[in-house]
Write an enzyme that holds these catalytic residues in place. Structure first.
Site, mmCIF file in Angstrom:
data_model
loop_
_atom_site.group_PDB
_atom_site.id
_atom_site.type_symbol
_atom_site.label_atom_id
_atom_site.label_comp_id
_atom_site.label_asym_id
_atom_site.label_seq_id
_atom_site.Cartn_x
_atom_site.Cartn_y
_atom_site.Cartn_z
ATOM 1 N N HIS A 105 0.480 -21.201 3.515
ATOM 2 C CA HIS A 105 1.839 -20.684 3.771
ATOM 3 C C HIS A 105 2.898 -21.777 3.916
ATOM 4 O O HIS A 105 3.765 -21.705 4.780
ATOM 5 C CB HIS A 105 1.831 -19.811 5.013
ATOM 6 C CG HIS A 105 1.161 -18.482 4.845
ATOM 7 N ND1 HIS A 105 1.062 -17.834 3.638
ATOM 8 C CD2 HIS A 105 0.535 -17.676 5.758
ATOM 9 C CE1 HIS A 105 0.426 -16.684 3.796
ATOM 10 N NE2 HIS A 105 0.089 -16.561 5.064
ATOM 11 N N HIS A 179 6.306 -11.965 5.957
ATOM 12 C CA HIS A 179 4.993 -11.772 6.566
ATOM 13 C C HIS A 179 5.063 -10.820 7.769
ATOM 14 O O HIS A 179 4.391 -11.041 8.777
ATOM 15 C CB HIS A 179 4.430 -13.130 6.990
ATOM 16 C CG HIS A 179 2.934 -13.209 7.029
ATOM 17 N ND1 HIS A 179 2.182 -12.577 7.996
ATOM 18 C CD2 HIS A 179 2.045 -13.840 6.220
ATOM 19 C CE1 HIS A 179 0.908 -12.833 7.796
ATOM 20 N NE2 HIS A 179 0.787 -13.596 6.719
ATOM 21 N N GLU A 313 2.382 -8.203 1.826
ATOM 22 C CA GLU A 313 3.081 -9.414 1.400
ATOM 23 C C GLU A 313 3.282 -9.405 -0.113
ATOM 24 O O GLU A 313 2.395 -9.810 -0.865
ATOM 25 C CB GLU A 313 2.292 -10.650 1.831
ATOM 26 C CG GLU A 313 1.942 -10.690 3.309
ATOM 27 C CD GLU A 313 0.830 -11.677 3.601
ATOM 28 O OE1 GLU A 313 0.882 -12.822 3.093
ATOM 29 O OE2 GLU A 313 -0.123 -11.299 4.321
#
Length: 352
Positions: A105, A179, A313
């Protein structure tokens, strides 16, 4: 429609502001200039009770110490990159290995951990915010100065849209998403095991033991990954399918849409009557059922436990330059990265 702002905390001597967008129907969305974090979404159930349907903290320091990416924008690249490196035009780019030995991420100083510049937006039909951040060349190992704009807009149809735009001065990779962890029961009264998910996707990506896609696209038909006609999330949580077990008894997988262009995802909690209708122009959605959320902390007064939220997501296919059939999310200096995902909330069940 209106917007208000309050001081939520400080980080590195910079103020963290919480902005609240309110439409004429009573729906509201609260977010921070820190990581564009969505802290609350308040919507009614079938009886008119207005409650929060996302996971978030009441105190800013909890986001610094405890947050598993609650509500934030992640980037430059969502997901895991094997061995924290990739090759671009013959040269190796070494990224921060913040989940040894892999990159997750966007790294330690990803988009989820910085203050974004913000400005309000108000039109005849919507109220919102524009966020801006420059990720400098070499940040977390990524090449190029990347200028990213995120726009949140709330309208009177109980619809929140998120638009992502990015420009670079060198060839680089970009794959952005939000997220947020959704729980349509309201105020975390129940976990998400009884939520029903429906989407038109005929394949999903196999994971290896590091939860990184192997590159194999598996058929979803006749498996717990087939959501075409609606499926209770608990069917994957209780499944003996090796991929569900590997992910921690649930889902943490790229579900690939059957067609290109705009696609729709429907999430429903029949007990509350709430439905989330999500549309996106991205080719897949990562379904994560919070299989590893359990911990010695609380979320708005509720003890953290597995399956308390579900992430949807929307994003491009994973960045893996060892898989030639994955269209890598490359961005050139003369191009603009742009995508939009819209979340519309109903106080009745639809589509399932």
């Amino acid at each position: 429609m209106k917007m208000t702002d309050t001081l939520f905390g400080h980080t590195n001597d910079e103020p963290v502001m919480e902005y609240t967008l309110v439409n004429d129907s009573g729906m509201s969305v609260s977010c921070l200039n820190y990581s564009c974090t969505i802290t609350k979404i308040l919507v009614p159930d079938r009886c008119g009770n207005i409650e929060n349907v996302v996971l978030g903290f009441d105190q800013f320091f909890d986001y610094l110490d405890l947050s598993p990416y609650f509500g934030c924008v992640v980037g430059r690249a969502a997901g895991r990159i094997r061995n924290a490196e990739f090759t671009l035009d013959g040269e190796s780019c070494q990224l921060t290995a913040n989940e040894e030995p892999n990159h997750l991420h966007g790294g330690k100083k990803g988009f989820h951990s910085v203050i974004w510049k913000s400005e309000p937006i108000e039109t005849e039909s919507a109220v919102g915010l524009k966020f801006f951040y420059r990720s400098k060349d070499g940040e977390e190992g990524y090449p190029g100065n990347l200028d990213t704009t995120i726009i949140y807009l709330l309208n009177n149809q109980n619809e929140l849209s998120i638009t992502y735009e990015a420009r670079t001065d060198q060839k680089t990779i970009v794959n952005l998403t939000n997220h947020s962890y959704f729980n349509l029961s309201g105020n975390l009264k129940r976990d998400c095991s009884e939520h029903v998910l429906q989407l038109d996707g005929d394949r999903f990506l196999e994971l290896d033991s590091d939860l990184i896609p192997t590159g194999r696209l598996l058929e979803a038909a006749n498996t717990p990954f087939d959501f075409k006609h609606g499926r209770l999330l608990k069917s994957g949580m209780k499944s003996s399918h090796p991929q569900n077990v590997l992910a921690g008894n649930g889902y943490d997988h790229h579900l690939v849409f059957s067609k290109k262009g705009e696609n729709t995802v429907v999430l429903t909690d029949k007990e509350s009557g709430r439905t989330l209708l999500m549309t996106t122009d991205q080719p897949c959605v990562v379904l994560y059922t919070a299989n590893h959320l359990e911990g010695l902390y609380s979320i708005s007064g509720v003890r953290a436990r597995n399956y308390l939220g579900v992430c949807l997501e929307t994003q491009g296919l994973p960045i893996d330059f060892n898989q030639p059939h994955f269209p890598a999310t490359l961005l050139n200096p003369d191009e603009v990265y742009r995508s939009t995902t819209t979340y519309r909330f109903f106080s009745k069940t639809i589509g399932v």
